[in-house]
Design a protein around this motif. Structure first.
Motif, PDB file in Angstrom:
ATOM      1  N   GLU A 139      -7.035  -4.536   7.246  1.00 41.87           N
ATOM      2  CA  GLU A 139      -6.504  -3.476   6.687  1.00 41.87           C
ATOM      3  C   GLU A 139      -5.369  -3.617   6.005  1.00 41.87           C
ATOM      4  O   GLU A 139      -4.181  -4.265   6.535  1.00 41.87           O
ATOM      5  CB  GLU A 139      -6.384  -2.178   7.673  1.00 41.87           C
ATOM      6  N   ILE A 140      -5.055  -2.885   4.784  1.00 41.50           N
ATOM      7  CA  ILE A 140      -3.625  -2.913   3.824  1.00 41.50           C
ATOM      8  C   ILE A 140      -3.054  -1.602   4.454  1.00 41.50           C
ATOM      9  O   ILE A 140      -3.565  -0.717   4.593  1.00 41.50           O
ATOM     10  CB  ILE A 140      -4.000  -2.983   2.560  1.00 41.50           C
ATOM     11  N   ARG A 141      -1.626  -1.745   4.789  1.00 43.53           N
ATOM     12  CA  ARG A 141      -0.952  -0.605   5.296  1.00 43.53           C
ATOM     13  C   ARG A 141       0.377  -0.396   4.608  1.00 43.53           C
ATOM     14  O   ARG A 141       1.005  -1.445   4.238  1.00 43.53           O
ATOM     15  CB  ARG A 141      -0.486  -1.093   6.793  1.00 43.53           C
ATOM     16  N   TYR A 142       0.751   0.804   4.560  1.00 41.59           N
ATOM     17  CA  TYR A 142       2.064   1.245   4.291  1.00 41.59           C
ATOM     18  C   TYR A 142       2.850   1.525   5.456  1.00 41.59           C
ATOM     19  O   TYR A 142       2.461   2.321   6.451  1.00 41.59           O
ATOM     20  CB  TYR A 142       1.876   2.532   3.405  1.00 41.59           C
ATOM     21  N   GLN A 143       4.004   0.718   5.715  1.00 44.28           N
ATOM     22  CA  GLN A 143       4.639   0.652   6.886  1.00 44.28           C
ATOM     23  C   GLN A 143       6.202   1.280   6.767  1.00 44.28           C
ATOM     24  O   GLN A 143       6.737   0.696   5.750  1.00 44.28           O
ATOM     25  CB  GLN A 143       4.964  -0.452   7.590  1.00 44.28           C
ATOM     26  N   LEU A 144       6.582   2.209   7.374  1.00 41.72           N
ATOM     27  CA  LEU A 144       8.163   2.670   7.146  1.00 41.72           C
ATOM     28  C   LEU A 144       9.070   1.461   7.730  1.00 41.72           C
ATOM     29  O   LEU A 144       8.685   0.907   8.714  1.00 41.72           O
ATOM     30  CB  LEU A 144       8.093   4.084   7.818  1.00 41.72           C
ATOM     31  N   ALA A 145      10.283   1.582   7.073  1.00 44.13           N
ATOM     32  CA  ALA A 145      11.370   0.514   7.536  1.00 44.13           C
ATOM     33  C   ALA A 145      11.606   1.197   9.251  1.00 44.13           C
ATOM     34  O   ALA A 145      12.034   0.415  10.003  1.00 44.13           O
ATOM     35  CB  ALA A 145      12.336   0.676   6.831  1.00 44.13           C
ATOM     36  N   GLU A 146      11.658   2.615   9.494  1.00 39.61           N
ATOM     37  CA  GLU A 146      11.783   3.086  10.471  1.00 39.61           C
ATOM     38  C   GLU A 146      10.892   2.768  11.803  1.00 39.61           C
ATOM     39  O   GLU A 146       9.759   3.282  11.559  1.00 39.61           O
ATOM     40  CB  GLU A 146      12.055   4.658  10.341  1.00 39.61           C
ATOM     41  N   GLU A 147      11.169   2.083  12.573  1.00 37.43           N
ATOM     42  CA  GLU A 147      10.272   1.427  13.663  1.00 37.43           C
ATOM     43  C   GLU A 147       8.945   0.899  13.314  1.00 37.43           C
ATOM     44  O   GLU A 147       7.996   0.765  13.963  1.00 37.43           O
ATOM     45  CB  GLU A 147      10.111   2.709  14.791  1.00 37.43           C
ATOM     46  N   ARG A 148       8.863   0.421  11.838  1.00 37.17           N
ATOM     47  CA  ARG A 148       7.866  -0.117  11.400  1.00 37.17           C
ATOM     48  C   ARG A 148       6.440   0.872  11.503  1.00 37.17           C
ATOM     49  O   ARG A 148       5.375   0.257  11.490  1.00 37.17           O
ATOM     50  CB  ARG A 148       6.971  -1.424  12.025  1.00 37.17           C
ATOM     51  N   GLY A 149       6.841   2.351  11.365  1.00 39.68           N
ATOM     52  CA  GLY A 149       5.936   3.068  11.475  1.00 39.68           C
ATOM     53  C   GLY A 149       4.718   2.964  10.438  1.00 39.68           C
ATOM     54  O   GLY A 149       4.949   2.854   9.333  1.00 39.68           O
ATOM     55  N   ASN A 178      10.954   4.295   0.514  1.00 43.27           N
ATOM     56  CA  ASN A 178      12.408   4.161   1.140  1.00 43.27           C
ATOM     57  C   ASN A 178      12.854   3.058   1.464  1.00 43.27           C
ATOM     58  O   ASN A 178      11.967   1.666   1.422  1.00 43.27           O
ATOM     59  CB  ASN A 178      12.147   4.480   2.682  1.00 43.27           C
ATOM     60  N   GLN A 179      14.027   2.677   1.300  1.00 48.55           N
ATOM     61  CA  GLN A 179      14.723   1.153   1.459  1.00 48.55           C
ATOM     62  C   GLN A 179      14.048   0.658   2.645  1.00 48.55           C
ATOM     63  O   GLN A 179      14.125   1.192   3.656  1.00 48.55           O
ATOM     64  CB  GLN A 179      16.154   1.276   1.304  1.00 48.55           C
ATOM     65  N   GLY A 180      13.496  -0.603   2.785  1.00 43.95           N
ATOM     66  CA  GLY A 180      12.854  -1.502   3.775  1.00 43.95           C
ATOM     67  C   GLY A 180      11.696  -1.109   4.140  1.00 43.95           C
ATOM     68  O   GLY A 180      11.085  -1.739   4.786  1.00 43.95           O
ATOM     69  N   ASP A 181      11.095  -0.034   3.465  1.00 44.57           N
ATOM     70  CA  ASP A 181       9.305   0.261   3.459  1.00 44.57           C
ATOM     71  C   ASP A 181       8.678  -0.766   3.152  1.00 44.57           C
ATOM     72  O   ASP A 181       9.227  -1.818   2.102  1.00 44.57           O
ATOM     73  CB  ASP A 181       9.084   1.184   2.895  1.00 44.57           C
ATOM     74  N   PHE A 182       7.438  -1.195   3.669  1.00 38.85           N
ATOM     75  CA  PHE A 182       6.818  -2.578   3.190  1.00 38.85           C
ATOM     76  C   PHE A 182       5.254  -2.285   3.260  1.00 38.85           C
ATOM     77  O   PHE A 182       4.608  -1.687   3.979  1.00 38.85           O
ATOM     78  CB  PHE A 182       7.259  -3.672   3.893  1.00 38.85           C
ATOM     79  N   ILE A 183       4.373  -3.084   2.457  1.00 35.03           N
ATOM     80  CA  ILE A 183       2.987  -3.239   2.341  1.00 35.03           C
ATOM     81  C   ILE A 183       2.634  -4.261   3.237  1.00 35.03           C
ATOM     82  O   ILE A 183       3.210  -5.541   3.099  1.00 35.03           O
ATOM     83  CB  ILE A 183       2.412  -3.193   0.969  1.00 35.03           C
ATOM     84  N   SER A 184       1.724  -4.249   4.247  1.00 31.71           N
ATOM     85  CA  SER A 184       1.354  -5.482   4.906  1.00 31.71           C
ATOM     86  C   SER A 184      -0.005  -5.487   5.342  1.00 31.71           C
ATOM     87  O   SER A 184      -0.933  -4.654   4.696  1.00 31.71           O
ATOM     88  CB  SER A 184       1.924  -5.118   6.491  1.00 31.71           C
ATOM     89  N   VAL A 185      -0.647  -6.736   5.624  1.00 31.80           N
ATOM     90  CA  VAL A 185      -2.098  -7.035   6.134  1.00 31.80           C
ATOM     91  C   VAL A 185      -2.182  -7.179   7.506  1.00 31.80           C
ATOM     92  O   VAL A 185      -1.359  -7.941   7.900  1.00 31.80           O
ATOM     93  CB  VAL A 185      -2.588  -7.853   4.885  1.00 31.80           C
ATOM     94  N   LYS A 186      -3.073  -6.694   8.128  1.00 34.34           N
ATOM     95  CA  LYS A 186      -3.372  -6.998   9.656  1.00 34.34           C
ATOM     96  C   LYS A 186      -4.857  -6.602   9.904  1.00 34.34           C
ATOM     97  O   LYS A 186      -5.462  -6.114   9.331  1.00 34.34           O
ATOM     98  CB  LYS A 186      -2.413  -6.151  10.340  1.00 34.34           C
ATOM     99  N   GLU A 187      -5.291  -7.410  11.036  1.00 37.51           N
ATOM    100  CA  GLU A 187      -6.691  -7.231  11.662  1.00 37.51           C
ATOM    101  C   GLU A 187      -6.574  -5.705  11.828  1.00 37.51           C
ATOM    102  O   GLU A 187      -5.765  -5.040  12.284  1.00 37.51           O
ATOM    103  CB  GLU A 187      -7.023  -7.973  12.820  1.00 37.51           C
TER     104      GLU A 187
END
Length: 911
Positions: free
Chosen positions: A716-726, A676-685
Motif C-alpha cells: 500500500e502507498i501511504r500518506y504519513q504525518l511527521a507527527e508520530e508517523r501517523g 505539513n513539514q516532515g509529512d511523507f509518502i511511503s510504501v509498505k506491505e
C-alpha cells in the motif's frame, strides 16, 4: 556348650512375674509336647500315667493368664507302630487354655515314642529359625523311633534363633537310656531336665521349670568411637595420633587417628599420644549399653615467633612491625596494654605482608606488640613499645562568622585519617564539620551555622580521640537582600545581596515559615545580583539567605507573587498534523512554552514550542482527531496558567498510483493532503507497521517519485504525518516480478572482462554482478545498469562455478541469475635467468592481457605488492626495472582483479 535363655519364663512362668516385668517383656510362644504313646497306660499308685498328666496339666493351665501364647503337640496317640503319629492339636496363641485342656483330656495312648521328631515338629510350628521359641516335653520313656535325640537337639540349637527345650522325665528313673536321651535334649538347647515318679513330683517338676528364672543374657559389645582434638575447639586429628585403650580383665587395644572399637560393658582408660612431640592425654570412661564417642583434647603445639617494632611511637601513629612466625592464615600482629587480654586495641593480618602497618593507641603509655595465632588468639610473641604524646599547635583566628570557612595552620602527627574539626565546647567526638589532615597545612574548615563558643580540635583517626583543642567564637554575619516587593508567577527576578558568600551558600524563595528546602534557589557563587525564578502560584513568599552549613536560614525578606496576564489566539480547529500559528502574550519567562494536549490531560504536552521563539509561534497539531487544548505553561514545574480549546479534524488526502508496478520500479505518486513539514509518502506491505520500506518527503511536491520493494506482493502507498508517523490515507498497489534476461558466454577466463547483454527494469542504481553460485548479495565485481547493454564486467581471479546476476538497488535484491564457469588461462613469462641490480630487463609474455593486468618482481614468497611492475596493455614485451638489492626474486603475472598472482618464474638479481 552354649548357654541359652529359657523362653519358658515368657509363657508358663508369667503368673509368677511382677506386674512391671510382665508389662515390659514381650510374650513369646511355647508348645507343650505330651507323650501319648501306649506306655502312658502304665500305672503309678493305682492311677494311669496319662490320667496323672491330664490332671497336672489341667491344674497348671488354670493358673495361666488368658494372654499366654501356648500350643499343644501330642505323639503316639492315634495309631500303633507309626513313628509319624505326631500332631499339633492346638496351634500356639492367646487364650488357648480351655482348648489345650480339652485336647489333653481326650488323649488315648496307643503308639510309639517319636519324641525327637515331635520336638522338631513343635519347634517348626513355632518358627524357631525366625523367632524365640520354647518347647516343654513331658515323656515317660526313651526314643522308640529312628531319630537321635542328641543329634536333633544339636541341629535345632545350631539353626534356631533362640530355642529352648525343657524336659520332664516321667517315671524314667529306672531307665538309664531314657534318662540320657532326655537329659541331652535339655542340655543341648540350654533348657532344664527334671524327673518325676508320681503325680506330686510331676506337678512339682512342671512348677520348678515354670519358676526357674531365665539365664541372664550374655553382654553384647558396644560400638565406641575415639577422636582427638588439636587444641580446645580444634579440628579432629585424622592422623598423627596413636591410641592405647585399656579395660577390665587386662583388656588392651591400640588405634590411630579416628577409629571405632566394639567394647564390652565396663570401665576403661583411653590414652591419646601425639606423634609429633609424644605429648599424651588420658581419660576414663564407662561402657554401658549405648554406643558412645570418646573425645580427648591434646594441647596445641605452641610455635615459635618474634615480633619487632620501634621502641617508641607517637599516639595514633602507624608504624611498621616486622615478624617471624608460623604465618598461618588468620594469624595477626596486634598492640595491647601490658598484660592485657587477647582482644587487641588494633591489629593487622599477616597476610598484608612483612612488615605490616599497625596503628598505635590514642593514649600515651606503655604497651606491647604481639604475634597472635588465629586459633584461640593465643599470644606466641610480644615486645614492649612506649607511646608518646604528640606536639600539636593551631594558628587560627579567635572568631569567625557563622558558616564562614577559615584557614588553620597546624602542626601535628598527620597520621592517615587524622582530622581537624569544630565542635561545641565539651561536645562529643562527632564533629560539626571536619577536614582531613591529608590536605596539608593550612586546611580550610567551615564554621557552624549558629553563633556561640566553639572549639577547634585535632582528632586522631584512632577512636576519634581528641588530643588538642583551641577555642573559637562564632559570630552572626551581616546580611542584606534587595529585590522587588512583588513579582509575577514564574518570573525570574534579580536579587542584590550582601553576606558571608561561603562556598555553597545560596539565595532561595519559600513559603513563609517553610522548611529549609527551597522552591527555587541560586548559588551566591553567581555573584550579586543573582537571578531567581519565582513560584508558579500567587501568594506571600519570602526570599532567604541560606548557609551551605545545614542549609541554615540566616536572613529572610518578604515578597508577594502575583498572577500573570496571559492570552492565546489561534483558529478554533485545525487538521491532524497541521502546523498552526499561535499568537500569545504572557510572562515570557525563560523556559516558558506553548503546548497542545488532550482536554484535561497531564502537564506533559503532545507537542510544544518555547516562548523564546516569539509571537506568533508555530505549533504542530496531534495526528489523531479530537478535542484538545492549547496551553501556556511556565518553566516552573510546567505549571499551566492558561488553556483554550481547539478541535482537531481529519485532513482531506488523495493518492493516485498505478494498480501495479514491477519490483524495484520507481513510480510517480500524485497526491494531495496537508503538506505539513516532515509529512511523507511511503510504501509498505498491506497492514504493516508505520515504518515504510521506502518513503519520500512531501516537500518534493506532487507527483513525487517512489521506489517500489524488491519482492512481489500486495502493498500500500501511504500518506504519513511527521507527527508520530501517523497514517492518514492509504491506497493498494500490487508489485509484480520484472521481466529480466541476461546473455553471457558459458565460460570465461580468470580476470577476463566480458560483455554482458541484459534486459530488465533499468531502475536507477540497479546493477549486474558476478558471484560464486549461491553466494550472498555482495558481488565480487559489479557494474551499474546505467552503463547500458551490453556492459563490461570483469570476471573473478579464481576458477570455479559462478553466476551473473541482475540486482535491484532496493536492498540489492537478486531478481535474475545465469551461470558461468570461470576457467584458468595460459600464461608464460620469458626472461633471462639473472639480471643486474637496478637495471631494466626485457620480458616477453603470453597471457590474458586484461586491462589492468601487469608483470611485477618481488622477493620469493612475498606478498602481492611488487617492488616494480609494468602494465601488459600494449601486448608486446615489457621492460621491467630490477630491484636495487641483489638476491633471489620472482617475476609474476598479476591480474588487475585483486592483484592475483597467476604465474611466476624465478630470477636472480646480481650486484
Amino acid at each position: 556348650m552354649k548357654l541359652r535363655r529359657s523362653l519358658w519364663l515368657g509363657t508358663f512362668c508369667l503368673p509368677f512375674l511382677s506386674p512391671l516385668a510382665a508389662v515390659a517383656q514381650e510374650t513369646p510362644s511355647s508348645i507343650l509336647v505330651l507323650d501319648g504313646s501306649g506306655s502312658m497306660w502304665g500305672q503309678i499308685d493305682g492311677k494311669a500315667k496319662i490320667t496323672i498328666a491330664q490332671e497336672v496339666v489341667g491344674d497348671l493351665l488354670n493358673t495361666l493368664p488368658a494372654e499366654t501364647h501356648l500350643g499343644l503337640t501330642v505323639y503316639g496317640h492315634r495309631e500303633k507302630g507309626n513313628c509319624r503319629d505326631i500332631q499339633t492339636v492346638v496351634a500356639p496363641g492367646a487364650d488357648t487354655r480351655s482348648a489345650i485342656a480339652d485336647a489333653v483330656n481326650r488323649i488315648k495312648p496307643k503308639g510309639k515314642t517319636p519324641l525327637s521328631d515331635a520336638v522338631r515338629a513343635a519347634a517348626e510350628e513355632l518358627r524357631y529359625t525366625e523367632d524365640k521359641a520354647t518347647v516343654i516335653l513331658v515323656s515317660d520313656g526313651r526314643e522308640t523311633c529312628v531319630a537321635d535325640p542328641c543329634e536333633v537337639a544339636r541341629t535345632l540349637e545350631e539353626t534356631g534363633v533362640d530355642l529352648t527345650v525343657h524336659v520332664v522325665g516321667f517315671d524314667v528313673s529306672d531307665d538309664p537310656t531314657a534318662l540320657g536321651q532326655l537329659q541331652c535334649l535339655a542340655d543341648e538347647t540350654g533348657g532344664q531336665f527334671v524327673t518325676a515318679d508320681n503325680a506330686d513330683q510331676l506337678s512339682a517338676a512342671l512348677t520348678t521349670i515354670a519358676e526357674t528364672p531365665a539365664a541372664p543374657p550374655a553382654p553384647s559389645p558396644v560400638e565406641t568411637s575415639f577422636a582427638a582434638l588439636d587444641g580446645e575447639g580444634g579440628s579432629q586429628m585424622q592422623s598423627g595420633v596413636t591410641w592405647r585403650i585399656t579395660g577390665p580383665d587386662g583388656y588392651r587395644s591400640d588405634g590411630t587417628g579416628v577409629f571405632t572399637l566394639p567394647l564390652l560393658p565396663g570401665d576403661y582408660t583411653a590414652t591419646a599420644i601425639r606423634d609429633a612431640d609424644e605429648v599424651e592425654v588420658s581419660g576414663t570412661f564407662t561402657v554401658v549399653t549405648d554406643s558412645q564417642r570418646v573425645v580427648l583434647t591434646l594441647p596445641v603445639i605452641t610455635p615459635k615467633a618474634t615480633v619487632t617494632g620501634p621502641e617508641t611511637a607517637y599516639q595514633g601513629q602507624t608504624i611498621d612491625v616486622s615478624w617471624d612466625g608460623p604465618g598461618e592464615q588468620g594469624d595477626f600482629i596486634s598492640v595491647h596494654t601490658v598484660n592485657g587480654d587477647v582482644w587487641a586495641i588494633n591489629s593487622a593480618d599477616i597476610a598484608k605482608g612483612n612488615p605490616v602497618k599497625l596503628r598505635m593507641p590514642a593514649q600515651p603509655g606503655t604497651y606491647e606488640l604481639r604475634y597472635q595465632v588465629k586459633r584461640n588468639r593465643e599470644v606466641i610473641a610480644r615486645t614492649p613499645i612506649t607511646i608518646l604524646a604528640s606536639d600539636i599547635s593551631f594558628d587560627a583566628p579567635g572568631q569567625a562568622e557563622i558558616g564562614s570557612s577559615i584557614k588553620i595552620d597546624w602542626i601535628g602527627p598527620a597520621n592517615q585519617g587524622d582530622f581537624i574539626s569544630v565542635h561545641k565546647v565539651g561536645g562529643d567526638v562527632w564533629a560539626i564539620n571536619s577536614v582531613d589532615t591529608a590536605e596539608g597545612s593550612p586546611v580550610t574548615l567551615r564554621m557552624p551555622g549558629e553563633p556561640g563558643p566553639y572549639e577547634l580540635r585535632y582528632q586522631l583517626a584512632e577512636d576519634r580521640a581528641v588530643i588538642y583543642t583551641q577555642p573559637i567564637e562564632v559570630t552572626d554575619a551581616l546580611i542584606t537582600l534587595t529585590h522587588p516587593a512583588e513579582a509575577q508567577i514564574g518570573t525570574v527576578i534579580e536579587v542584590d545581596w550582601k553576606g558571608p558568600a561561603n562556598p555553597g551558600d545560596f539565595i532561595s524563595v519559600h513559603k513563609p515559615g517553610g522548611d529549609v528546602w527551597a522552591i527555587n534557589s541560586a548559588d551566591t557563587a553567581q555573584g550579586s545580583p543573582v537571578k531567581l525564578r519565582m513560584p508558579s502560584e500567587p501568594g506571600p513568599y519570602e526570599i532567604r539567605y541560606q548557609l551551605a552549613e545545614d542549609r541554615k536560614v540566616v536572613f529572610t525578606q518578604p515578597i508577594d507573587i502575583t498572577a500573570a496576564t496571559v492570552s492565546l489566539d489561534f483558529p478554533e480547529q485545525a487538521e491532524i498534523g497541521q502546523v498552526i500559528d499561535i499568537t500569545w502574550s504572557g510572562p515570557a519567562n525563560q523556559g516558558d512554552f506553548i503546548s497542545v494536549k488532550e482536554v484535561g490531560g497531564d502537564v506533559w504536552g503532545i507537542n510544544s514550542r518555547d516562548t523564546a521563539e516569539g509571537s506568533p509561534l508555530k505549533l504542530r497539531m496531534p495526528h489523531k482527531p479530537g478535542d484538545y487544548e492549547i496551553r501556556y505553561q511556565l518553566a516552573e514545574e510546567r505549571e499551566i496558567i492558561l488553556r483554550k480549546p481547539i478541535k482537531i479534524v481529519q485532513a482531506e488526502v488523495a493518492i493516485t498510483v498505478p494498480a501495479q508496478a514491477e519490483i524495484g520500479e520507481t513510480i510517480d505518486v500524485t497526491w494531495s493532503g496537508p503538506g505539513n513539514q516532515g509529512d511523507f509518502i511511503s510504501v509498505k506491505e498491506a497492514g504493516g507497521d508505520v515504518w515504510g520500506i521506502n518513503s519520500r518527503d512531501v516537500a518534493e511536491g506532487s507527483p513525487l517519485k517512489l521506489r517500489m520493494p524488491h519482492k512481489p506482493g500486495d502493498y500500500e502507498i501511504r500518506y504519513q504525518l511527521a507527527e508520530e508517523r501517523g497514517i492518514i490515507h492509504r491506497v493498494p498497489i500490487t508489485i509484480v516480478d520484472a521481466q529480466v534476461s541476461i546473455t553471457v558466454p558459458a565460460q570465461a577466463e580468470i580476470g577476463q572482462t566480458i560483455d554482458v547483454t541484459w534486459d530488465g527494469p533499468g531502475n536507477q542504481g540497479d546493477f549486474l554482478s558476478v558471484k560464486e553460485a549461491g553466494g550472498d548479495v555482495w558481488g565480487i565485481n559489479s557494474r551499474d545498469v546505467g552503463e547500458g547493454s551490453p556492459l563490461k564486467l570483469r570476471m573473478p581471479h579464481k576458477p570455479g562455478d559462478y553466476e551473473i546476476r541482475y540486482q535491484l538497488a532496493e536492498e540489492r535484491g537478486i531478481i535474475h541469475r545465469v551461470p558461468i564457469t570461470i576457467i584458468g588461462t595460459h600464461v608464460d613469462l620469458q626472461a633471462p635467468g639473472d639480471a643486474k641490480a637496478g637495471q631494466n630487463a626485457l620480458i616477453a609474455w603470453e597471457g590474458p592481457g586484461n586491462q589492468g593486468d601487469f608483470i611485477s618482481i618481488k622477493e620469493v614468497g612475498g606478498d602481492e605488492w611488487g617492488i616494480h611492475s609494468s602494465a601488459v596493455n600494449d601486448g608486446g614485451p615489457i621492460s621491467l626495472r630490477m630491484p636495487d638489492q641483489p638476491g633471489q626474486y620472482e617475476l609474476r603475472y598479476q591480474l588487475g582483479e585483486e592483484r592475483a598472482v597467476i604465474h611466476r618464474v624465478p630470477i636472480t638479481v646480481n650486484p
